[in-house]
Scaffold this motif. Structure first.
Motif, PDB file in Angstrom:
ATOM      1  N   GLU A  40     -44.516 -55.610   7.783  1.00 36.47           N
ATOM      2  CA  GLU A  40     -44.994 -56.436   8.986  1.00 36.47           C
ATOM      3  C   GLU A  40     -43.719 -56.954   9.722  1.00 36.47           C
ATOM      4  N   LEU A  41     -43.084 -57.690   8.916  1.00 35.57           N
ATOM      5  CA  LEU A  41     -41.670 -58.499   9.362  1.00 35.57           C
ATOM      6  C   LEU A  41     -40.742 -57.611   9.758  1.00 35.57           C
ATOM      7  N   ALA A  42     -40.422 -56.617   8.833  1.00 40.86           N
ATOM      8  CA  ALA A  42     -39.370 -55.440   9.089  1.00 40.86           C
ATOM      9  C   ALA A  42     -39.934 -54.771  10.407  1.00 40.86           C
ATOM     10  N   ARG A  43     -41.116 -54.338  10.894  1.00 39.11           N
ATOM     11  CA  ARG A  43     -41.193 -53.603  11.899  1.00 39.11           C
ATOM     12  C   ARG A  43     -41.182 -54.573  13.221  1.00 39.11           C
ATOM     13  N   LEU A  44     -41.681 -55.889  12.988  1.00 38.49           N
ATOM     14  CA  LEU A  44     -41.464 -56.816  14.424  1.00 38.49           C
ATOM     15  C   LEU A  44     -39.975 -56.979  14.621  1.00 38.49           C
ATOM     16  N   GLY A  54     -37.560 -54.582  14.212  1.00 41.33           N
ATOM     17  CA  GLY A  54     -37.094 -53.549  14.460  1.00 41.33           C
ATOM     18  C   GLY A  54     -35.819 -52.921  13.546  1.00 41.33           C
ATOM     19  N   ILE A  55     -36.091 -53.185  12.022  1.00 48.20           N
ATOM     20  CA  ILE A  55     -35.328 -52.805  10.925  1.00 48.20           C
ATOM     21  C   ILE A  55     -36.255 -52.176   9.926  1.00 48.20           C
ATOM     22  N   THR A  56     -35.794 -51.604   8.942  1.00 47.07           N
ATOM     23  CA  THR A  56     -36.239 -50.978   7.555  1.00 47.07           C
ATOM     24  C   THR A  56     -36.527 -52.044   6.910  1.00 47.07           C
ATOM     25  N   VAL A  57     -37.546 -51.732   5.967  1.00 50.36           N
ATOM     26  CA  VAL A  57     -37.791 -52.672   4.892  1.00 50.36           C
ATOM     27  C   VAL A  57     -36.841 -52.616   3.729  1.00 50.36           C
ATOM     28  N   ARG A  58     -35.897 -51.472   3.738  1.00 51.74           N
ATOM     29  CA  ARG A  58     -34.781 -51.464   2.858  1.00 51.74           C
ATOM     30  C   ARG A  58     -33.678 -52.560   3.374  1.00 51.74           C
ATOM     31  N   THR A  59     -33.403 -52.404   4.479  1.00 48.12           N
ATOM     32  CA  THR A  59     -32.614 -53.427   5.456  1.00 48.12           C
ATOM     33  C   THR A  59     -33.020 -54.782   4.983  1.00 48.12           C
ATOM     34  N   LEU A  60     -34.262 -54.891   5.137  1.00 42.71           N
ATOM     35  CA  LEU A  60     -34.824 -56.353   4.868  1.00 42.71           C
ATOM     36  C   LEU A  60     -34.356 -56.969   3.552  1.00 42.71           C
ATOM     37  N   ARG A  61     -34.564 -56.130   2.663  1.00 40.63           N
ATOM     38  CA  ARG A  61     -34.280 -56.298   1.347  1.00 40.63           C
ATOM     39  C   ARG A  61     -32.913 -56.441   0.837  1.00 40.63           C
ATOM     40  N   LEU A 116     -38.242 -64.156  11.359  1.00 41.51           N
ATOM     41  CA  LEU A 116     -38.170 -63.180  12.238  1.00 41.51           C
ATOM     42  C   LEU A 116     -37.077 -63.713  13.436  1.00 41.51           C
ATOM     43  N   ALA A 117     -36.956 -64.893  13.718  1.00 41.92           N
ATOM     44  CA  ALA A 117     -36.095 -65.726  14.719  1.00 41.92           C
ATOM     45  C   ALA A 117     -34.466 -65.049  13.954  1.00 41.92           C
TER      46      ALA A 117
END
Length: 208
Positions: free
Chosen positions: A3-7, A9-16, A41-42
């Motif tokens: 959900e955080l990645a979607r909000l 605008g990035i992929t889960v892989r990028t978030l990790r 998110l900020a």
């Protein structure tokens, strides 16, 4: 995490990947559940904005570390909100937009040490709109921000000495006076003397 990645605008892989690089604070955990909030998110939106401006991930990580360990706004305004100066709230990307590639960890730390900047959650607070504007103007004229901040430290020392001079003068000869009435008088003297000093400097021959 999804959900955080979607909000953001990035992929889960990028978030990790950002988490591995310590660009993102750890989530709040309840048992096996990890909770992310508006702070995360900020931060992700700030990372995206800084990347768009040409900052590297290494540089952003250094900025994030300086930001996370910077002075809290409560320390910055420890003597109370300035009576005449207007503090300015900025996001990290807004600060970067004002100073472009001059926003480095060293400059950020110097500005915080000087008392120009403090942090409040995901925002940066500058102690004075006027000082912020003139600093940005000097950088646009081609003066490195590090030198602007070094000059600011020297001006701060002289300003403190002038403030001490005027308060001592008044307290010595008029103990009952309201020191707030000293402000416009002292400011007028300093502005006039500085104007005259600039005239003297600017009128000197170039080879002097």
């Amino acid at each position: 995490m999804a959900e955080l990645a979607r909000l953001a605008g990035i992929t889960v892989r990028t978030l990790r990947f950002y988490r591995e690089r310590k660009l993102l604070p750890p989530p709040r955990r309840e048992g096996r559940i990890a909770w992310y909030d508006d702070h995360h998110l900020a931060r992700l939106r700030t990372i995206s904005a800084l990347l768009e401006r040409g900052h590297t991930l290494t540089g952003i990580a250094e900025l994030a570390e300086a930001f996370d360990h910077g002075r809290d706004v409560a320390d910055l305004l420890g003597v109370g909100t300035p009576s005449e100066e207007e503090p300015v709230r900025l996001t990290p990307e807004e600060l970067a937009a004002r100073f472009e590639d001059e926003v480095t960890p060293d400059n950020l730390a110097a500005a915080m040490d000087l008392g120009y900047l403090g942090t409040d959650g995901d925002e940066i607070v500058h102690i004075s709109a006027r000082l912020l504007d003139v600093s940005a103007a000097l950088v646009r004229e081609g003066i490195p921000l590090a030198e602007v901040l070094a000059a600011g430290a020297r001006v701060r020392a002289h300003a403190d000495a002038l403030a001490q001079l005027f308060t001592d003068l008044v307290l010595q000869h008029a103990a009952e006076v309201d020191l707030q009435r000293l402000r416009p008088l002292a400011r007028t003297v300093v502005e006039a003397e500085l104007s005259l000093a600039l005239d003297r400097r600017l009128n000197q021959p170039a080879d002097r």
